[in-house]
Motif scaffolding. Structure first.
Motif, mmCIF file in Angstrom:
data_model
loop_
_atom_site.group_PDB
_atom_site.id
_atom_site.type_symbol
_atom_site.label_atom_id
_atom_site.label_comp_id
_atom_site.label_asym_id
_atom_site.label_seq_id
_atom_site.Cartn_x
_atom_site.Cartn_y
_atom_site.Cartn_z
ATOM 1 N N LEU A 1 0.834 -1.204 0.000
ATOM 2 C CA LEU A 1 0.000 0.000 0.000
ATOM 3 C C LEU A 1 0.874 1.263 0.000
ATOM 4 O O LEU A 1 0.624 2.198 -0.751
ATOM 5 N N ILE A 2 1.926 1.228 0.842
ATOM 6 C CA ILE A 2 2.811 2.402 0.934
ATOM 7 C C ILE A 2 3.507 2.645 -0.406
ATOM 8 O O ILE A 2 3.568 3.780 -0.886
ATOM 9 N N ILE A 3 3.996 1.557 -1.012
ATOM 10 C CA ILE A 3 4.678 1.708 -2.309
ATOM 11 C C ILE A 3 3.723 2.329 -3.330
ATOM 12 O O ILE A 3 4.069 3.278 -4.045
ATOM 13 N N MET A 4 2.489 1.815 -3.376
ATOM 14 C CA MET A 4 1.505 2.315 -4.354
ATOM 15 C C MET A 4 1.144 3.775 -4.077
ATOM 16 O O MET A 4 1.016 4.577 -4.992
ATOM 17 N N LEU A 5 0.973 4.082 -2.784
ATOM 18 C CA LEU A 5 0.617 5.467 -2.436
ATOM 19 C C LEU A 5 1.729 6.438 -2.811
ATOM 20 O O LEU A 5 1.479 7.527 -3.308
ATOM 21 N N LYS A 6 2.964 5.989 -2.591
ATOM 22 C CA LYS A 6 4.093 6.865 -2.936
ATOM 23 C C LYS A 6 4.185 7.082 -4.452
ATOM 24 O O LYS A 6 4.776 8.050 -4.905
ATOM 25 N N GLN A 7 3.589 6.132 -5.213
ATOM 26 C CA GLN A 7 3.538 6.299 -6.674
ATOM 27 C C GLN A 7 2.262 7.048 -7.092
ATOM 28 O O GLN A 7 1.947 7.123 -8.268
ATOM 29 N N HIS A 8 1.546 7.558 -6.083
ATOM 30 C CA HIS A 8 0.277 8.267 -6.317
ATOM 31 C C HIS A 8 -0.741 7.423 -7.084
ATOM 32 O O HIS A 8 -1.378 7.890 -8.022
ATOM 33 N N ASP A 9 -0.838 6.175 -6.638
ATOM 34 C CA ASP A 9 -1.819 5.260 -7.220
ATOM 35 C C ASP A 9 -3.202 5.573 -6.633
ATOM 36 O O ASP A 9 -3.409 5.515 -5.422
ATOM 37 N N GLN A 10 -4.132 5.918 -7.510
ATOM 38 C CA GLN A 10 -5.465 6.343 -7.049
ATOM 39 C C GLN A 10 -6.266 5.202 -6.440
ATOM 40 O O GLN A 10 -7.041 5.404 -5.511
ATOM 41 N N THR A 11 -6.062 4.002 -6.979
ATOM 42 C CA THR A 11 -6.775 2.845 -6.441
ATOM 43 C C THR A 11 -6.342 2.613 -4.991
ATOM 44 O O THR A 11 -7.179 2.364 -4.111
ATOM 45 N N ALA A 12 -5.043 2.741 -4.761
ATOM 46 C CA ALA A 12 -4.503 2.567 -3.414
ATOM 47 C C ALA A 12 -5.056 3.644 -2.479
ATOM 48 O O ALA A 12 -5.410 3.370 -1.328
ATOM 49 N N PHE A 13 -5.162 4.860 -2.998
ATOM 50 C CA PHE A 13 -5.655 5.970 -2.193
ATOM 51 C C PHE A 13 -7.132 5.758 -1.848
ATOM 52 O O PHE A 13 -7.554 5.995 -0.712
ATOM 53 N N SER A 14 -7.865 5.279 -2.817
ATOM 54 C CA SER A 14 -9.285 4.987 -2.597
ATOM 55 C C SER A 14 -9.431 3.875 -1.543
ATOM 56 O O SER A 14 -10.260 3.951 -0.641
ATOM 57 N N TYR A 15 -8.574 2.880 -1.673
ATOM 58 C CA TYR A 15 -8.565 1.760 -0.729
ATOM 59 C C TYR A 15 -8.212 2.251 0.679
ATOM 60 O O TYR A 15 -8.847 1.886 1.665
#
Lengths: 180, 274
Positions: free
Chosen positions: A12-26
């Motif tokens: 989750l942290i890796i995805m958020l740091k890549q500004h992944d919107q799905t991760a942010f929504s999750y």
């Protein structure tokens, strides 16, 4: 607690740091209610709580690159942001009220602390309210109102050393209660 | 250092709750790397706090997520499609506005370039037309002048014609026939009988050398009378008034004329009524 079902915290942290919107929504779906509870516990009025939560998530999105997982868990970091944002909002409102009512800051702080425990307090604050009075006041002032130990020492007329040791004991006790 | 005592001192909770001072934070950061049980204690309290927060979670008003995504201009998550519809519209509106502005800007540039090109074209066109106009004005002026010349000449010819048509006008033919080397010469004298004015026309004489001029003579009873100098007349030259003569003759004389004719320079001669 809603366990992370689809992502490990690392993922989750890796995805958020890549500004992944799905991760942010999750992240929002899984943590917004927990953070909202913490915000509501701090704010004297619930009306501004949705705006504070919005601000918190905007900060999470924008400041995620500053998050360092060696300093603590993601939720701890988010909770700190929520607490600081809620206190800032409360203070800017107190300041406005204070200006409007021409009251002294001391009165406001003391009033907030010495007021009898609110019956509808929730979450962490509810736990804090079950502490003995001398501990409760210190935790209220430091954690929920964001005052430094120096400020607390001056406001309450208690030596800084006493504030420090007493607050440490109060928090240790609070920790035990939280872990239960 | 007694690790167990450190763990139970409340410093870990202070750290996690964000209440530890910088010195305490620095110490803890160092110790957590050296003592796994401190690291474990930190993680334990973090998880407890997280669980506690989850247990005390408060339902969030449903529109907050859409507002956040809207503020961050993110695409809407599927499950929130309806709620965040305005976000999509806003993005589209922004995109549309930009693309519209870009179109307007592009159109403005095209118009500007077109206008500049037209300006260049019209300036050169204007210059050539202005020059043409100036040429035409000059041409018209010269035509007016020419018309005046023709008008004048026509008036003179009308006058001449009226004069020649006058019944009192007699014609005297002067000829070089019989004079050696002057056979081709000829001239006509008109003599108005009521006024006795003398005119000369239709000269067929060689151009006079420089310093010389033709002079007309009237001869009465063998005596030459000066009838005037022949100048550069266009048609008919009016000369002197001659009351009586039997003959007319033309000689080449020095410019300005002579009192008596140089008969060696006789060009033409004719008899009145002959």
């Amino acid at each position: 607690m809603k366990a992370i079902e689809r992502y490990s915290e690392e993922q989750l942290i890796i995805m958020l740091k890549q500004h992944d919107q799905t991760a942010f929504s999750y992240l929002y779906d899984n943590y917004s209610a927990s953070l909202y509870g913490a915000i509501v516990a701090i704010l004297p009025d619930v009306e501004s709580a949705p705006d504070v939560l919005q601000e918190v998530f905007v900060k999470i999105w924008k400041q995620i690159s500053a998050y360092d997982d060696s300093k603590g868990r993601l939720f701890t970091w988010m909770l700190t942001i929520a607490r600081n944002t809620a206190i800032d909002t409360m203070r800017s409102k107190s300041w406005k009220n204070n200006k409007r009512n021409n009251e002294l800051t001391e009165d406001l702080i003391t009033g907030g602390v010495t007021a009898s425990p609110n019956t509808d307090t929730i979450g962490l604050r509810k736990i804090v309210h079950s502490l003995r009075e001398e501990y409760r006041v210190l935790v209220e002032l430091s954690y929920f109102e964001g005052h430094t130990q120096d400020e607390i020492s001056r406001k309450l007329g208690i030596p800084i050393g006493t504030v420090k040791t007493r607050l440490r004991k109060a928090i240790a006790e609070l920790g035990t209660m939280i872990k239960m | 250092m007694d690790i167990k005592e450190y763990i139970q001192s409340g410093v870990i909770e202070s750290y996690v709750l964000g209440l530890a001072d910088p010195a305490e934070v620095a110490e803890l950061q160092k110790l957590r790397l050296q003592h796994p049980e401190i690291q474990q204690a930190i993680t334990d309290f973090e998880l407890s706090l997280e669980n506690s927060a989850a247990a005390n979670a408060v339902p969030v008003p449903p529109d907050v997520k859409a507002k956040i995504f809207s503020e961050l201009l993110l695409n809407s998550p599927k499950e929130q499609q309806a709620a965040v519809a305005p976000v999509v519209e806003m993005k589209d509106a922004v995109v549309n506005r930009y693309s519209f502005l870009r179109k307007v800007a592009a159109a403005a540039i095209v118009l500007l370039l077109g206008s500049a090109a037209l300006n260049v074209y019209y300036i050169s066109k204007y210059r050539s037309v202005a020059k043409e106009n100036a040429d035409l004005i000059a041409e018209r002026s010269s035509m007016y002048v020419q018309k005046d010349v023709y008008d004048t000449r026509m008036r003179e010819m009308e006058n001449d014609f009226r004069m020649l048509a006058d019944t009192s006008m007699i014609k005297v033919d002067l000829s070089g026939t019989g004079i050696p080397g002057k056979g081709g010469n000829s001239a006509i004298v008109f003599w108005k009988q009521d006024t006795k004015d003398v005119y000369i026309a239709g000269n067929k004489l060689p151009p006079p050398p420089s310093g010389k001029q033709y002079q007309l003579w009237a001869l009465l009873d063998g005596k030459p009378i000066d009838a005037g100098m022949i100048g550069d007349c266009a048609t008919i030259c009016k000369l002197k008034n001659i009351p009586a003569a039997q003959q007319f003759a033309i000689t080449l004389e020095n410019t300005g004329g002579s009192p008596t004719p140089d008969l060696s320079q006789l060009m033409v001669i004719g008899k009145v009524g002959g």
